[in-house]
Design a protein around this motif. Structure first.
Motif, mmCIF file in Angstrom:
data_model
loop_
_atom_site.group_PDB
_atom_site.id
_atom_site.type_symbol
_atom_site.label_atom_id
_atom_site.label_comp_id
_atom_site.label_asym_id
_atom_site.label_seq_id
_atom_site.Cartn_x
_atom_site.Cartn_y
_atom_site.Cartn_z
ATOM 1 N N THR A 182 0.352 -0.461 0.196
ATOM 2 C CA THR A 182 -0.055 -0.045 0.020
ATOM 3 C C THR A 182 0.719 1.247 -0.058
ATOM 4 O OG1 THR A 182 -0.052 -0.192 2.445
ATOM 5 C CG2 THR A 182 -2.051 -0.564 0.964
ATOM 6 N N ILE A 183 0.307 2.352 -0.173
ATOM 7 C CA ILE A 183 1.082 3.060 -0.180
ATOM 8 C C ILE A 183 1.070 4.470 1.783
ATOM 9 C CG2 ILE A 183 1.277 6.139 -0.611
ATOM 10 C CD1 ILE A 183 -0.981 5.359 -2.844
ATOM 11 N N PRO A 184 2.318 4.044 1.530
ATOM 12 C CA PRO A 184 2.879 4.086 3.197
ATOM 13 C C PRO A 184 2.600 5.630 3.136
ATOM 14 C CG PRO A 184 4.943 4.235 1.765
ATOM 15 C CD PRO A 184 3.541 3.817 0.625
ATOM 16 N N LEU A 185 2.094 6.191 5.173
ATOM 17 C CA LEU A 185 1.833 7.019 5.417
ATOM 18 C C LEU A 185 2.668 7.999 5.716
ATOM 19 C CD1 LEU A 185 -0.273 5.919 8.607
ATOM 20 C CD2 LEU A 185 -1.597 6.454 6.104
ATOM 21 N N GLU A 186 3.671 7.521 5.096
ATOM 22 C CA GLU A 186 5.281 8.247 4.815
ATOM 23 C C GLU A 186 4.864 9.114 3.794
ATOM 24 O OE1 GLU A 186 6.291 5.772 8.055
ATOM 25 O OE2 GLU A 186 5.260 5.511 5.950
ATOM 26 N N VAL A 187 4.683 9.008 2.872
ATOM 27 C CA VAL A 187 3.957 9.664 1.918
ATOM 28 C C VAL A 187 2.767 11.426 1.874
ATOM 29 C CG1 VAL A 187 3.255 10.193 -0.606
ATOM 30 C CG2 VAL A 187 3.829 8.006 -0.347
ATOM 31 N N GLY A 188 2.303 10.704 3.066
ATOM 32 C CA GLY A 188 1.223 11.979 3.421
ATOM 33 C C GLY A 188 2.045 12.939 4.048
ATOM 34 N N LYS A 189 3.152 12.907 4.461
ATOM 35 C CA LYS A 189 4.361 13.489 4.996
ATOM 36 C C LYS A 189 5.339 15.313 3.209
ATOM 37 C CE LYS A 189 5.330 10.922 8.766
ATOM 38 N NZ LYS A 189 7.259 10.328 9.384
ATOM 39 N N LEU A 190 4.589 14.700 2.386
ATOM 40 C CA LEU A 190 5.285 15.576 1.329
ATOM 41 C C LEU A 190 4.405 15.938 0.858
ATOM 42 C CD1 LEU A 190 6.248 12.156 -0.772
ATOM 43 C CD2 LEU A 190 7.294 13.593 0.808
ATOM 44 N N ASN A 191 4.959 17.374 1.527
ATOM 45 C CA ASN A 191 3.599 18.806 2.036
ATOM 46 C C ASN A 191 3.481 20.053 0.355
ATOM 47 O OD1 ASN A 191 2.876 18.333 4.591
ATOM 48 N ND2 ASN A 191 4.590 19.629 5.483
ATOM 49 N N CYS A 192 4.877 19.457 -0.036
ATOM 50 C CA CYS A 192 4.720 20.016 -1.794
ATOM 51 C C CYS A 192 4.352 18.911 -2.730
ATOM 52 C CB CYS A 192 5.908 20.485 -2.061
ATOM 53 S SG CYS A 192 6.997 21.748 -0.645
ATOM 54 N N LEU A 193 3.937 17.960 -2.207
ATOM 55 C CA LEU A 193 3.637 16.780 -3.725
ATOM 56 C C LEU A 193 2.091 17.584 -4.749
ATOM 57 C CD1 LEU A 193 4.202 14.613 -4.875
ATOM 58 C CD2 LEU A 193 2.891 12.815 -3.454
ATOM 59 N N LYS A 194 2.753 17.173 -5.606
ATOM 60 C CA LYS A 194 1.368 18.154 -6.352
ATOM 61 C C LYS A 194 0.393 16.888 -7.437
ATOM 62 C CE LYS A 194 2.965 22.773 -6.824
ATOM 63 N NZ LYS A 194 3.428 24.033 -7.144
ATOM 64 N N ILE A 195 1.374 15.997 -7.265
ATOM 65 C CA ILE A 195 0.852 15.053 -8.696
ATOM 66 C C ILE A 195 1.253 13.468 -7.728
ATOM 67 C CG2 ILE A 195 1.617 14.046 -10.867
ATOM 68 C CD1 ILE A 195 2.042 16.934 -11.958
ATOM 69 N N LEU A 196 1.067 12.681 -7.964
ATOM 70 C CA LEU A 196 1.517 11.022 -7.277
ATOM 71 C C LEU A 196 0.629 10.406 -8.657
ATOM 72 C CD1 LEU A 196 2.326 9.404 -5.663
ATOM 73 C CD2 LEU A 196 0.168 9.211 -3.712
ATOM 74 N N GLN A 197 1.155 9.740 -9.439
ATOM 75 C CA GLN A 197 0.766 9.267 -10.253
ATOM 76 C C GLN A 197 1.693 7.549 -10.015
ATOM 77 O OE1 GLN A 197 -0.008 9.793 -14.826
ATOM 78 N NE2 GLN A 197 1.035 11.794 -13.381
ATOM 79 N N LEU A 198 0.608 6.721 -9.593
ATOM 80 C CA LEU A 198 0.650 5.145 -9.345
ATOM 81 C C LEU A 198 -0.085 3.726 -9.930
ATOM 82 C CD1 LEU A 198 1.949 5.235 -5.417
ATOM 83 C CD2 LEU A 198 3.353 5.766 -7.407
ATOM 84 N N VAL A 199 -0.661 4.798 -10.498
ATOM 85 C CA VAL A 199 -1.456 3.653 -11.648
ATOM 86 C C VAL A 199 -0.946 2.884 -12.627
ATOM 87 C CG1 VAL A 199 -3.519 5.560 -11.268
ATOM 88 C CG2 VAL A 199 -2.655 5.514 -13.112
ATOM 89 N N GLY A 200 -2.085 1.446 -13.299
ATOM 90 C CA GLY A 200 -1.569 0.876 -14.247
ATOM 91 C C GLY A 200 -1.469 -0.151 -14.245
ATOM 92 N N GLU A 201 -2.127 -0.899 -15.231
ATOM 93 C CA GLU A 201 -2.430 -2.613 -14.826
ATOM 94 C C GLU A 201 -1.186 -3.570 -14.191
ATOM 95 O OE1 GLU A 201 -3.198 -4.203 -18.392
ATOM 96 O OE2 GLU A 201 -0.915 -4.036 -19.796
ATOM 97 N N GLN A 202 0.152 -3.314 -14.166
ATOM 98 C CA GLN A 202 0.829 -3.647 -13.412
ATOM 99 C C GLN A 202 1.105 -2.693 -11.951
ATOM 100 O OE1 GLN A 202 3.973 -2.823 -15.769
ATOM 101 N NE2 GLN A 202 3.756 -4.768 -16.976
ATOM 102 N N THR A 203 0.542 -1.731 -11.639
ATOM 103 C CA THR A 203 0.980 -1.588 -10.448
ATOM 104 C C THR A 203 0.168 -2.299 -8.748
ATOM 105 O OG1 THR A 203 1.187 0.752 -11.340
ATOM 106 C CG2 THR A 203 0.944 0.903 -9.285
ATOM 107 N N PHE A 204 0.493 -2.459 -7.435
ATOM 108 C CA PHE A 204 0.121 -3.278 -6.781
ATOM 109 C C PHE A 204 -0.412 -4.116 -6.456
ATOM 110 C CE2 PHE A 204 0.072 1.963 -5.749
ATOM 111 C CZ PHE A 204 0.692 1.918 -4.910
ATOM 112 N N ARG A 205 -0.156 -5.188 -8.224
ATOM 113 C CA ARG A 205 -0.044 -6.522 -7.627
ATOM 114 C C ARG A 205 0.839 -6.803 -7.579
ATOM 115 N NH1 ARG A 205 -1.447 -7.690 -14.024
ATOM 116 N NH2 ARG A 205 -3.252 -6.898 -14.334
ATOM 117 N N ASN A 206 -0.068 -8.391 -6.516
ATOM 118 C CA ASN A 206 0.730 -9.255 -5.323
ATOM 119 C C ASN A 206 2.088 -9.812 -6.301
ATOM 120 O OD1 ASN A 206 2.292 -10.428 -2.889
ATOM 121 N ND2 ASN A 206 0.419 -11.803 -3.264
ATOM 122 N N HIS A 207 3.612 -9.272 -6.330
ATOM 123 C CA HIS A 207 4.405 -9.514 -7.470
ATOM 124 C C HIS A 207 5.907 -10.136 -6.608
ATOM 125 C CE1 HIS A 207 2.530 -9.682 -11.259
ATOM 126 N NE2 HIS A 207 2.733 -8.800 -11.449
#
Length: 212
Positions: A182-207
């Motif tokens: 999963t997306i770790p909570l630490e990513v929420g600490k990135l206060n300057c983050l404007k664009i977050l893209q982790l999508v796609g048919e291969q993303t977050f599968r159990n590989h």
């Protein structure tokens, strides 16, 4: 106003010569780092790197030189040159590199750990190549990063918690990889983050590495 003494003149001349020698030494470091990258390129169908030879790197295609950065290379942009090959570890010697964009189609292999030495890097884009291996945890050591793009590769593993160190990060794009968990909570600490893209048919599968 009195003219400076010959001693002062010689002293200033000496300082100037030392400065020029220091600058030349530094640009030589950058030159050999770039030549090592060229040697790791197995195909350059349009001869974009043809002038990467004995001339000054300041005149090489894709290279930007910045006199305010201690006479060092500021950016390396080889986007869309259809180059084939790998990334040389010596690229980590470009100590004052601010922008690195190798978006292409045919670069492959793994990202050398030596790139962790690029502490001035603000833009790091390797999209649309064929790099593989585990997601690099040392990415979080590139504290100055503002834009990070690793789209369309075969990276596997979990999003490293070290990303929370990238307080300046504005863009994070790891679309189409084999990211687990999963997306770790630490990513929420990135206060300057404007664009977050982790999508796609291969993303977050159990590989796992055995499935790649």
């Amino acid at each position: 106003m009195a003219k400076p003494s010959s001693f002062v003149f010689l002293f200033l001349l000496h300082c100037l010569m030392l400065s020029l020698a220091w600058t030349n030494a530094n640009i030589t470091i950058d030159k050999y780092a770039l030549l090592a990258l060229k040697s790791s390129i197995t195909s350059d169908p349009y001869n974009f790197l043809a002038n990467w030879s004995v001339s000054s790197p300041c005149n090489w295609i894709g290279v930007t030189y910045n006199t305010t950065h201690h006479g060092r290379i500021h950016s390396l942009n080889l986007v869309g040159m259809n180059l084939k090959g790998t990334i040389s570890p010596q690229l980590g010697n470009l100590s004052f590199l601010v922008e690195l964009d190798l978006s292409n189609k045919n670069l492959n292999g793994q990202i050398p750990v030596e790139l962790v030495r690029l502490h001035q890097l603000r833009l790091f884009i390797l999209s649309y190549n064929d790099f593989h291996g585990q997601v690099r945890t040392w990415i979080g050591d590139l504290y100055m990063l503002e834009h990070l793009g690793f789209q369309n590769h075969s990276f596997y593993g979990f999003i490293p918690l070290s990303l929370s160190n990238l307080s300046r990060l504005e863009t994070l794009d790891w679309t189409f990889n084999f990211i687990q968990g999963t997306i770790p909570l630490e990513v929420g600490k990135l206060n300057c983050l404007k664009i977050l893209q982790l999508v796609g048919e291969q993303t977050f599968r159990n590989h796992s590495p055995n499935n790649l």
